[in-house]
Design an enzyme around this catalytic site. Structure first.
Site, PDB file in Angstrom:
ATOM      1  N   ARG A  58       0.800  -1.219   0.000  1.00 38.77           N
ATOM      2  CA  ARG A  58       0.000   0.000   0.000  1.00 38.77           C
ATOM      3  C   ARG A  58       0.834   1.271   0.000  1.00 38.77           C
ATOM      4  O   ARG A  58       0.588   2.190  -0.783  1.00 38.77           O
ATOM      5  CB  ARG A  58      -0.923   0.034   1.225  1.00 38.77           C
ATOM      6  N   THR A  59       1.800   1.355   0.897  1.00 35.16           N
ATOM      7  CA  THR A  59       2.517   2.626   1.046  1.00 35.16           C
ATOM      8  C   THR A  59       3.238   2.979  -0.258  1.00 35.16           C
ATOM      9  O   THR A  59       3.111   4.088  -0.773  1.00 35.16           O
ATOM     10  CB  THR A  59       3.520   2.555   2.211  1.00 35.16           C
ATOM     11  N   LYS A  88      25.707  -4.285  -1.138  1.00 32.57           N
ATOM     12  CA  LYS A  88      27.175  -4.313  -1.272  1.00 32.57           C
ATOM     13  C   LYS A  88      27.852  -3.604  -0.105  1.00 32.57           C
ATOM     14  O   LYS A  88      29.070  -3.488  -0.076  1.00 32.57           O
ATOM     15  CB  LYS A  88      27.581  -3.622  -2.574  1.00 32.57           C
ATOM     16  N   ARG A 110      11.515   3.917   2.981  1.00 29.46           N
ATOM     17  CA  ARG A 110      11.155   2.944   4.036  1.00 29.46           C
ATOM     18  C   ARG A 110      12.402   2.121   4.341  1.00 29.46           C
ATOM     19  O   ARG A 110      13.077   1.658   3.425  1.00 29.46           O
ATOM     20  CB  ARG A 110      10.027   2.032   3.571  1.00 29.46           C
ATOM     21  N   HIS A 140       5.632   5.837  11.378  1.00 26.96           N
ATOM     22  CA  HIS A 140       5.055   5.742  10.034  1.00 26.96           C
ATOM     23  C   HIS A 140       4.087   6.928   9.920  1.00 26.96           C
ATOM     24  O   HIS A 140       2.868   6.760   9.964  1.00 26.96           O
ATOM     25  CB  HIS A 140       4.339   4.405   9.896  1.00 26.96           C
TER      26      HIS A 140
HETATM   27  C1  NCD Z   1       2.348  -1.166   8.066  1.00 25.78           C
HETATM   28  C2  NCD Z   1       3.838  -0.923   8.169  1.00 25.78           C
HETATM   29  O1  NCD Z   1       4.573  -1.120   7.187  1.00 25.78           O
HETATM   30  O2  NCD Z   1       4.241  -0.498   9.232  1.00 25.78           O
HETATM   31  N1  NCD Z   1       1.906  -1.349   6.758  1.00 25.78           N
HETATM   32  C3  NCD Z   1       1.511  -0.247   6.061  1.00 25.78           C
HETATM   33  O3  NCD Z   1       2.310   0.600   5.736  1.00 25.78           O
HETATM   34  N2  NCD Z   1       0.213  -0.105   5.791  1.00 25.78           N
HETATM   35  C4  NCD Z   1       1.843  -2.203   8.996  1.00 25.78           C
HETATM   36  C5  NCD Z   1       2.439  -3.581   8.954  1.00 25.78           C
HETATM   37  O4  NCD Z   1       3.312  -3.889   8.154  1.00 25.78           O
HETATM   38  O5  NCD Z   1       2.002  -4.382   9.768  1.00 25.78           O
END
Ligand code: NCD
Length: 313
Positions: A58-59, A88, A110, A140
């Site tokens: 999703r993100t 590397k 991320r 997040h």
């Molecule tokens: C979450 C995350 O990556 O922290 N996912 C997301 O971005 N919707 C939650 C998760 O991975 O459990």
């Protein structure tokens, strides 16, 4: 706001502006092909880089689609831990310094390490904005914004909500960021529900105390959800378990039909997704289940966020 690293950075007027912009982007996105074409001309000539060291559906996709819908060019690596030069031995600092040379204006990152986004900010030159799309067990913040937007769309206010946060609160970053954001509003109350060893960390509890937001902890799911306006559930973050950590299946809390019976008729059930077993499939058809719609909100919030950052450049 130059970079977006923590939910702590958000001010109330800014949150409101993002909600208004998200509503407007949703409207324009559904209006007509003509309106979508106009939107797609909005930031032509701008580019962003999306750098994901951890899995994401999703993100990453909602950010990239949000960018595409407002005309921003996107390049992306979805498995940077394995496919970028990190494999590397390259440091975050060197990667960010190098990507900055390509004159892209936003880096969405991320990373599996808590604090990685701050490390990126420390070396980011003036022309580059860093957006934290999740750093380890840290934060997040864009998820917190879309979660708050979902709550606002449903209850009409970010004040005076009774929120149950359940699941792996020790390792889940979404619950942490959401708690921080909502604690700055008036009259919210949190109830934490988690298996032993997976409780919400002390730094967040202190943050709530400092913001005079009340909280309690329980392992009685039925009692916890009884008065809640929002039931926010999360999965066990298996990939973050240390050696020797374990959680027994029967210690995990599951939202199922029996829990639905204990919930208010006007409550909403949220989950950042991915859902594993902690919300039974039978719950999906209940009108209180909002998790898929919540994910959809994420794209419009991310359009609003990107529009804000690109408009400032
Ligand atoms: C979450 C995350 O990556 O922290 N996912 C997301 O971005 N919707 C939650 C998760 O991975 O459990």
């Amino acid at each position: 706001m130059k970079h977006f690293i923590s939910a702590e950075q958000l001010t109330h007027p800014q949150v409101e502006d993002f909600f208004i912009a998200a509503d407007e982007f949703r409207r324009l996105d559904h209006l007509s092909l003509q309106s979508r074409r106009e939107l797609a001309g909005r930031h032509i000539g701008r580019q962003l880089i999306s750098l994901f060291y951890e899995p994401s559906t999703r993100t990453r996709l909602s950010f990239e689609l949000a960018a595409t819908k407002i005309g921003v060019g996107v390049v992306s690596t979805e498995n940077a831990r394995e496919f970028s030069s990190a494999a590397k031995g390259e440091t975050i600092e060197d990667t960010v310094r190098n990507l900055a040379e390509y004159n892209a204006n936003i880096l969405i990152m991320r990373h599996h390490e808590t604090g990685a986004a701050e490390r990126a900010v420390a070396v980011a030159p003036d022309h580059m904005t860093i957006i934290n799309a999740g750093d380890g067990k840290g934060e997040h913040p864009t998820q917190a914004l879309l979660d708050a937007y979902t709550i606002y769309c449903h209850t009409g206010s970010l004040d005076s909500n009774t929120i149950v946060l359940g699941g792996d609160l020790r390792q889940g970053r979404t619950a942490r960021s959401l708690a921080k954001l909502l604690s700055t509003y008036d009259g919210n109350h949190f109830t934490f529900v988690s298996a032993p060893g997976f409780e919400m960390a002390d730094d967040i509890k202190h943050y709530l105390d400092e913001h005079t937001t009340t909280w309690t902890e329980t392992n009685d799911v039925h009692a916890a959800v009884h008065d809640a306006s929002v039931v926010y559930w999360t999965r066990l973050q298996k990939e973050r378990l240390g050696e020797g950590d374990s959680v027994k299946q029967d210690q995990q809390f599951v939202i199922d039909n029996s829990v639905l019976q204990s919930m208010r008729k006007d409550a909403i059930i949220m989950h950042p997704l991915p859902r594993v077993d902690e919300i039974a499939r039978e719950v999906d058809d209940d009108p209180r289940a909002h998790y898929f719609h919540q994910a959809g909100n994420g794209m419009y919030i991310r359009m609003a966020l990107l529009d804000y950052f690109f408009s400032a450049k």
